[in-house]
Design an enzyme around this catalytic site. Sequence first.
Site, PDB file in Angstrom:
ATOM      1  N   ASP A  88       0.848  -1.075   0.082  1.00  0.00           N
ATOM      2  CA  ASP A  88       0.175   0.086   0.182  1.00  0.00           C
ATOM      3  C   ASP A  88       0.849   1.225   0.088  1.00  0.00           C
ATOM      4  O   ASP A  88       0.404   2.259   0.290  1.00  0.00           O
ATOM      5  CB  ASP A  88      -1.108   0.029   1.336  1.00  0.00           C
ATOM      6  N   ASP A 149      -7.042  -4.481  -4.911  1.00  0.00           N
ATOM      7  CA  ASP A 149      -7.098  -3.022  -4.237  1.00  0.00           C
ATOM      8  C   ASP A 149      -5.442  -2.726  -4.721  1.00  0.00           C
ATOM      9  O   ASP A 149      -5.380  -1.346  -4.916  1.00  0.00           O
ATOM     10  CB  ASP A 149      -6.792  -3.151  -2.734  1.00  0.00           C
TER      11      ASP A 149
HETATM   12  N1  GLY Z   1      -7.220  -1.662   0.604  1.00  0.00           N
HETATM   13  C1  GLY Z   1      -7.700  -2.566   1.716  1.00  0.00           C
HETATM   14  C2  GLY Z   1      -9.078  -2.292   1.898  1.00  0.00           C
HETATM   15  O1  GLY Z   1      -9.902  -1.875   0.829  1.00  0.00           O
HETATM   16  O2  GLY Z   1      -9.733  -2.925   2.931  1.00  0.00           O
END
Ligand code: GLY
Length: 381
Positions: A88, A149
């Site tokens: 992330d 994601d």
């Molecule tokens: N990227 C983590 C979530 O959307 O929970």
Amino acid sequence: MWKNAIEDALQVTRSNIDRFGGRFPHVSNGDEHYVLNDNTEWTAGFWSGILWLCSEYTQDPLYREAAVRTVDNFRGRMERKSIFDHHDIGFLYSLSSKAQWIVERDPAARDLTLEAADMLMKRWREESGLIQAWGRKGDVNNGGRIIIDCLLNLPLLLWAYEQTHNEEYRRVAKLHAEKSRRFLVRGDDSSYHTFYFDQATGEAIRGGTHQGYNDGSTWTRGQAWGIYGFALCSRYLQSAEMFETARRLARYFIAHVPEDHVAYWDFDAPQTSETKRDSSASAIAACGILEIAERLDPTDPERQFFLDAVQNSMASLVQNYSTHGSETEEGLLKHGSYSVRGGDSPDDYVIWGDYFYLEALMRLERGIPGYWYDRRSNGRQ
Ligand code: GLY
């Protein structure tokens, strides 16, 4: 309506600057307060992004100074190397230091963002041809796993290519996006949250979920990450195929939201009066659908369909889900869910929901598109 909603959000954010001090909001836990941390969560960039949006919109130094303080904090995070264990880094640095570069052309912010891109590159696994989302290299469960994601982390690499012309950033982002398109998107335009591959050979194993209702269901936030992620990748890579994939995912999302135009947490979860929403999924999808609609030819009949869908969902978010008018609540958007499946903040504020809600409002009101691509180059390489 958008202008008033933005004014409310500016007020909440102004109060939050004092309330949060130098800390970062993540999610709430059943009350009207955010749980704060010292820039350790994957979500810290969203607070920075909110401050940059407020600063751009108002030109008020109060927001800019708070935004710059968050970027300084992100410099410390890079030195602490506390971002090694997940992908992330794109969420974290796109909305903090990259935002500062986009808004102010600050060279130190550019350098920090390039450092972040290099950090994300360390998660590329050549043997399996993917960016590993979670865990350390070789991790038995996660070593060969992609998650939808991640598509929002790729703009960091594509921006780094734009800045440096180092082909490696683009190659990795393109291969990962193509793999995601091939394996995460299903034939009926729904999506898997995650997919597993053999770590040594890259051979496809199976789809699955982490936060969705079950392995074959469509987790609504995942679908929203897919809409916006493929739309952004298609902008950078000038890929008609990826743009079409974003459109397909958007059609599915719009066709499956309930009457009030705001998504439940999973499109396949049984719907009862107790079923939780995920307002953040609808806010992310709104940004993604706007990204698509704005690039469609005005004569394309789907353009108005997409714009109407955004209008409907954003109006519902403002009227039925936002905290407008409240002086004590710290969030902008109620009824987000981090993980209904895991029982983790299932009906709460989630800071990414607030960010994308504000980004969508600012796109609608002022054409400010957030910080995923550089407006001067228009993300075209
Ligand atoms: N990227 C983590 C979530 O959307 O929970």
